[in-house]
Design a protein around this motif. Structure first.
Motif, PDB file in Angstrom:
ATOM      1  N   GLU A   4       0.840  -1.206   0.000  1.00 50.92           N
ATOM      2  CA  GLU A   4       0.000   0.000   0.000  1.00 50.92           C
ATOM      3  C   GLU A   4       0.873   1.253   0.000  1.00 50.92           C
ATOM      4  N   ASP A  57       3.942   1.522  -1.002  1.00 49.39           N
ATOM      5  CA  ASP A  57       4.661   1.641  -2.269  1.00 49.39           C
ATOM      6  C   ASP A  57       3.779   2.314  -3.320  1.00 49.39           C
ATOM      7  N   GLU A  58       2.490   2.039  -3.285  1.00 55.27           N
ATOM      8  CA  GLU A  58       1.572   2.706  -4.214  1.00 55.27           C
ATOM      9  C   GLU A  58       1.507   4.201  -3.930  1.00 55.27           C
ATOM     10  N   ALA A 109       4.699   5.665  -5.283  1.00 55.99           N
ATOM     11  CA  ALA A 109       4.680   5.708  -6.750  1.00 55.99           C
ATOM     12  C   ALA A 109       3.779   6.819  -7.263  1.00 55.99           C
ATOM     13  N   SER A 110       2.802   7.212  -6.463  1.00 58.22           N
ATOM     14  CA  SER A 110       1.885   8.271  -6.880  1.00 58.22           C
ATOM     15  C   SER A 110       2.395   9.661  -6.501  1.00 58.22           C
ATOM     16  N   SER A 151       7.259   8.738 -10.693  1.00 56.22           N
ATOM     17  CA  SER A 151       6.023   8.901  -9.924  1.00 56.22           C
ATOM     18  C   SER A 151       4.973   9.674 -10.718  1.00 56.22           C
ATOM     19  N   GLU A 152       3.737   9.471 -10.358  1.00 55.39           N
ATOM     20  CA  GLU A 152       2.625  10.178 -11.004  1.00 55.39           C
ATOM     21  C   GLU A 152       2.738  11.684 -10.773  1.00 55.39           C
ATOM     22  N   SER A 209      -4.982   9.903 -10.788  1.00 59.35           N
ATOM     23  CA  SER A 209      -5.634   8.831 -10.038  1.00 59.35           C
ATOM     24  C   SER A 209      -6.560   9.395  -8.975  1.00 59.35           C
ATOM     25  N   GLU A 254      -6.606   8.624  -5.951  1.00 58.70           N
ATOM     26  CA  GLU A 254      -5.811   8.867  -4.749  1.00 58.70           C
ATOM     27  C   GLU A 254      -5.118  10.223  -4.797  1.00 58.70           C
ATOM     28  N   ARG A 281      -3.803   5.187   4.680  1.00 58.27           N
ATOM     29  CA  ARG A 281      -3.870   4.004   3.808  1.00 58.27           C
ATOM     30  C   ARG A 281      -3.575   2.725   4.589  1.00 58.27           C
TER      31      ARG A 281
END
Length: 356
Positions: free
Chosen positions: A67, A69-70, A73-74, A82-83, A99, A101, A190
């Motif tokens: 979780e 890591d997501e 990454a965002s 990353s996003e 996203s 999130e 999260r």
């Protein structure tokens, strides 16, 4: 030994090893179970008071790290893939799909920015980098006035736009969005949401000092407790110990990340209105809130505003806030009416806190 006997012995040993592994995985762990390590350049500690086996604990840690890591990454500004970095590099003026999130966190930040008249500002990334507190890793030196003025002119809550319904955003000016004042709180939320889905009822999540508590520490109903640190440079020492139950807390302070130049200390917390590090007596702000992302953002905003303006805004917003303020000798601690409502008058009196 014949080949058939060798094969039988090999299978028997493999089966025994499998049984041993299964037995170890099913071994009950003593409560509470603490899972800890490094993440986001900081630490995580997840303490669970529900009954767990060793196998369950390993699985839980693997899954909540996924979780996080997501989230990284965002929202990381330190990852080229990353996003958020992709959004910061997108053409100015063009709407970019984001996203759920990332939109949610940006919306929280914008709401706190508006309510605090810009004391919280996610567009501050260019200034953060300029002051050497961001991913550019510049030399730790004081920016010149001309460069500071140029970057300050770019920032502001109006420098980017959000379309929450359409899950998109765009930069109106060439700014660098930095979510360091809210992303760690979102990561804490999260992990807590994952534990809730998992059916865990009693836990304490601590992500680099951002904390979420649910349930109790033991079967006797002992509350979780956290220490609110004294603003000391050379050691960690709890000034206040606060019991927590079904609530989160986030703290912003000026005594951990800073640099010194010609005998003056420059805090990592920047005032978006001046582009310079804060310079007042407020040493730390702790905010209690159901959402750690909101608590994180509010703690940053109130830290920027200082003790008087910050406490006035805390009262206006009904926030549960504890401030530690530097005095000529030592510190004083003060809380908002919302803190008294959340934690009770008995605790406020026990800790000797002044209500403002």
């Amino acid at each position: 030994m014949t080949p058939s006997r060798l094969l039988s012995l090999t299978l028997l040993l493999a089966f025994a090893a499998l049984l041993a592994a299964c037995s170890e995985s099913d071994r009950p762990l003593e409560s509470p179970v603490r899972l800890e390590g490094q993440v986001f350049g900081s630490f995580y500690q997840v303490t669970i008071a529900d009954p767990l086996t060793q196998g369950e604990a390993r699985e839980i840690e693997t899954e909540f790290l996924a979780e996080l890591d997501e989230v990284d990454a965002s929202m990381s500004t330190y990852r080229d893939d990353s996003e958020l970095v992709a959004f910061n590099q997108a053409p100015v003026g063009e709407w970019q799909p984001l996203s759920d999130e990332l939109i949610e966190v940006l919306a929280i930040g914008q709401a706190v920015a508006e309510a605090s008249d810009g004391a919280f500002d996610m567009s501050l990334g260019g200034l953060v980098n300029l002051w050497s507190f961001g991913p550019e890793a510049r030399p730790r030196e004081i920016p010149d006035d001309e460069t500071l003025a140029e970057r300050l002119a770019e920032v502001g809550p109006e420098s980017f736009e959000l379309d929450v319904e359409g899950l998109q955003a765009r930069r109106v000016r060439d700014i660098f969005i930095d979510l360091s004042g809210v992303a760690k709180g979102h990561g804490t939320d999260r992990v807590a949401a994952y534990l809730d889905r998992r059916g865990i009822e009693h836990y304490l999540v601590n992500l680099g000092g951002e904390v979420m508590a649910k349930g109790y520490r033991d079967a006797e109903g002992t509350p979780w407790r956290i220490g609110i640190e004294a603003p000391l440079d050379d050691r960690r020492e709890a000034r206040h110990v606060v019991p927590l139950h079904d609530i989160s807390v986030a703290t912003s302070g000026d005594y951990r990340n800073y640099f010194e130049e010609e005998g003056r200390r420059y805090s990592h917390t920047l005032d978006p209105r001046t582009g310079r590090p804060i310079a007042h007596r407020l040493a730390s702000v702790t905010v209690a809130h159901p959402s750690n992302a909101w608590a994180d953002a509010w703690a940053t905003a109130l830290m920027v505003l200082g003790e008087e303006q910050g406490m006035a805004l805390a009262r206006e917003q009904g926030l549960a806030v504890l401030m530690i303020v530097r005095e000529d000798e030592g510190w004083s601690s003060r809380v908002s009416p919302g803190f008294v409502e959340t934690f009770g008058e008995a605790l406020v009196e026990e800790l000797g806190l002044e209500v403002r």
